[in-house]
Design an enzyme around this catalytic site. Structure first.
Site, PDB file in Angstrom:
ATOM      1  N   ASP A 173       9.772   4.341  12.771  1.00  0.00           N
ATOM      2  CA  ASP A 173      10.579   3.020  13.405  1.00  0.00           C
ATOM      3  C   ASP A 173      12.049   3.026  12.936  1.00  0.00           C
ATOM      4  O   ASP A 173      13.096   3.191  13.690  1.00  0.00           O
ATOM      5  CB  ASP A 173       9.726   1.893  13.698  1.00  0.00           C
ATOM      6  CG  ASP A 173       9.056   1.409  12.307  1.00  0.00           C
ATOM      7  OD1 ASP A 173       9.453   2.327  11.551  1.00  0.00           O
ATOM      8  OD2 ASP A 173       8.172   0.772  12.267  1.00  0.00           O
ATOM      9  N   ASP A 229       0.647  -1.194  -0.062  1.00  0.00           N
ATOM     10  CA  ASP A 229      -0.175  -0.128   0.094  1.00  0.00           C
ATOM     11  C   ASP A 229       0.967   1.252  -0.090  1.00  0.00           C
ATOM     12  O   ASP A 229       2.177   1.034   0.081  1.00  0.00           O
ATOM     13  CB  ASP A 229      -0.856  -0.004   1.165  1.00  0.00           C
ATOM     14  CG  ASP A 229      -0.072  -0.213   2.568  1.00  0.00           C
ATOM     15  OD1 ASP A 229       1.071   0.138   2.676  1.00  0.00           O
ATOM     16  OD2 ASP A 229      -0.786  -0.806   3.484  1.00  0.00           O
ATOM     17  N   ASP A 250       1.389   4.834   2.028  1.00  0.00           N
ATOM     18  CA  ASP A 250       0.972   5.932   3.127  1.00  0.00           C
ATOM     19  C   ASP A 250       1.341   7.282   2.841  1.00  0.00           C
ATOM     20  O   ASP A 250       2.365   7.449   2.139  1.00  0.00           O
ATOM     21  CB  ASP A 250       1.734   5.119   4.479  1.00  0.00           C
ATOM     22  CG  ASP A 250       1.228   3.741   4.546  1.00  0.00           C
ATOM     23  OD1 ASP A 250       0.110   3.310   4.755  1.00  0.00           O
ATOM     24  OD2 ASP A 250       2.273   2.795   4.487  1.00  0.00           O
TER      25      ASP A 250
END
Ligand code: ATP
Ligand code: MG
Length: 521
Positions: free
Chosen positions: A128, A52, A54
């Site tokens: 992250d 996907d 983002d």
């Protein structure tokens, strides 16, 4: 910070979905900054097909809502973001984050709310791993790299932004994410990450909401890289935190199911992540069945109850939603029905919505020779390839074989598909035979036998009644009976020729009553 030309990195808008382009363009035209960030950029650079795209922007969730109106839904409490629809596609649009305020962390350092808005420089450090912190602006043709992310991608290395222990403590789900990326991308985790992943740290996963953990396991089970991921989960101690009742070993069944899932995904077939839960929890389920049967529960009830119990326990760790729970239980409950189908039910079993999943499950069990499937995995496999006439023939053959087998079943084989009957060492051969018969007799056969016996009993009763009437005319009551006024109870002896009598039937002759001695004995 490095600004790079997207075209030099092989990126261009044709690689993007119309949905992400639509959303970035609309936000930019509304006067906001907007980028593609995370896995979409990383995977494109690696030549992979992104799962996907983002988006991230400096617009707050309420500003995003005012730009997109009904196409936008704000979700999340811990991490608020916007779901924006473009046609049938949905894009997650996040707002630049600044470091969270102190009161929004627990005593153990977990961030309970991460909704402090910031700018792009603050945002990248909140991400992250370095490889997930590249920002791509397709309209400007620019990629922004704040942390040598491109170098790490090139070196196939996963590094944290910040101190691993602190970042894991802020959000323990990152432990699952790092293993997932290592498995998916075949990247090396930095030594500092591997050192940080101790059993003690893994326990922090117990603080995460079971709903979030279920979502994460869904991503783990449906990414197409279960085979490399499972050993990492064991090695880095997260397995027992997610699957408390599942022994931390890769059984042949789990391994085979993982490989099979990966192959299916690679060939573009659909998978239901709950299927893998059914595989993982199969042993705990069978153990629970045995336990319940040991407590005296009937086999069918034990199977139903065990499904409920095992999933309820699992839900304390990963909140398996109701529809997934039903899916898993149906797969389990169909196993004995597929292994010992009643011939007349075979055509309708195939039409059940869960047949295919239950069959796949059975077939996998058979492939790893779990010793309980009685070759029925292959049978159903072949059956599905037949046309209607051939299917009818196959069922007839199956029925005959089943009947023959039932007759020939050796007494010592008392184990049916799933129910293992304990053999009493003191039992006689006759006891064993009775036990074997009772075990092997299917419920419908038992019902049929009871019906047949009842019908036979009825016939006998009528025959007896008729004979009573005949005898009553033939035999004079004895004195003793006459004095008590009782009717002779001819039922106390079996009439000649009846099924209860061993005597052959004799032809009746009219008797000369003058010869009958009427006095007492
Ligand atoms: P994929 O979509 O391929 O699974 P992804 O990297 O895009 O991988 P997402 O979960 O879609 O992962 O998240 C998008 C981005 O949001 C990530 O790349 C990362 O930058 C950021 N992100 C997501 N979850 C976290 C987290 N728990 N902590 C920090 N940053 C996160
Ligand atoms: Mg993503």
């Amino acid at each position: 910070m490095q600004t790079l030309r997207a075209s030099k990195l092989g990126l261009n808008p044709t690689l993007l979905s119309p949905a992400i382009l639509d959303i970035l363009t609309t936000l930019t035209e509304a006067g906001f900054e907007a980028y593609i960030v995370g896995g979409g950029v990383r995977d494109l650079l690696l030549g992979l097909h992104p799962k996907d795209f983002d988006a991230v922007t400096n617009a707050t969730p309420s500003q995003i809502k005012s730009v997109f109106g009904k196409r936008c839904r704000i979700i999340g409490r811990r991490f608020e973001l916007a779901h924006v629809y473009s046609g049938r596609d949905m894009i997650e649009v996040a707002t630049f984050r600044a470091p969270p305020h102190r009161p929004n962390t627990t005593a153990s350092g977990m961030v309970t709310r991460d909704n402090v808005w910031g700018n792009i420089e603050q945002d990248f450090v909140r991400r992250d791993f370095t490889i997930n912190a590249l920002y791509y602006q397709p309209m400007k043709g620019q990629v922004l790299d704040f942390c040598h992310a491109l170098t790490d991608i090139r070196d196939k290395k996963i590094r944290f932004l910040g101190q691993p222990i602190q970042r894991f403590e802020e959000d323990p789900v990152r432990m699952l994410r790092v293993l997932r990326f290592a498995a998916k991308l075949k990247f090396q985790m930095d030594a500092s990450i591997r050192q940080a992943l101790t059993p003690k740290l893994a326990e922090r996963l117990l603080e995460v909401s079971p709903h979030r953990l279920y979502d994460e396991t869904q991503k783990m089970f449906s990414g197409g890289y279960l085979t490399p991921l499972l050993p990492l989960m064991l090695e880095h101690h997260v397995w027992p935190m997610l699957l408390a009742d599942v022994a931390p070993v890769l059984t042949a069944f789990i391994q085979r199911a993982a490989e099979n899932t990966d192959v299916r995904i690679a060939s573009g077939k659909s998978i239901n992540p709950a299927f893998f839960y059914a595989v993982l929890l199969w042993q705990p389920f069978l153990q629970r069945v045995q336990q319940l049967e040991g407590q005296g529960l009937a086999s069918h009830d034990a199977w139903t109850q065990a499904g409920v119990d095992v999933l309820r326990r699992q839900q304390r760790h990963t909140a398996i939603p109701r529809y997934a729970e039903m899916f898993i239980r149906e797969i389990w409950e169909l196993q004995p029905r597929l292994i010992q189908p009643k011939a007349r039910q075979i055509p309708s079993l195939v039409t059940l919505p869960r047949f295919r999943a239950a069959f796949d499950f059975l077939y996998l069990r058979e492939q790893v020779a779990d010793g309980q499937t009685e070759g029925m995995g292959q049978w159903w496999h072949d059956y599905q390839a037949l046309d209607n006439d051939q299917r009818e023939q196959a069922i007839r053959l199956f029925n005959r074989q089943q009947l023959r087998q039932r007759r020939q079943q050796p007494i010592a084989v008392l184990a049916t598909s799933e129910r293992v009957v304990a053999i009493d060492p003191n039992a006689t051969l006759a006891d064993l035979a009775i036990q074997a018969e009772a075990t092997l007799e299917s419920r419908s056969a038992r019902r049929r036998r009871v019906r047949r016996e009842k019908a036979q009993a009825n016939v006998r009763e009528t025959q007896n009644a008729r004979r009573v009437a005949v005898l009553a005319t033939e035999v004079e009551p004895t004195d003793a009976l006459m004095t008590t006024g009782m009717k002779p109870n001819v039922h106390t002896r079996a009439p000649h020729g009846s099924q209860d009598s061993n005597l052959p039937r004799r032809r009746r002759r009219p008797r000369d009553l003058s010869q009958v001695f009427m006095g007492p004995y």
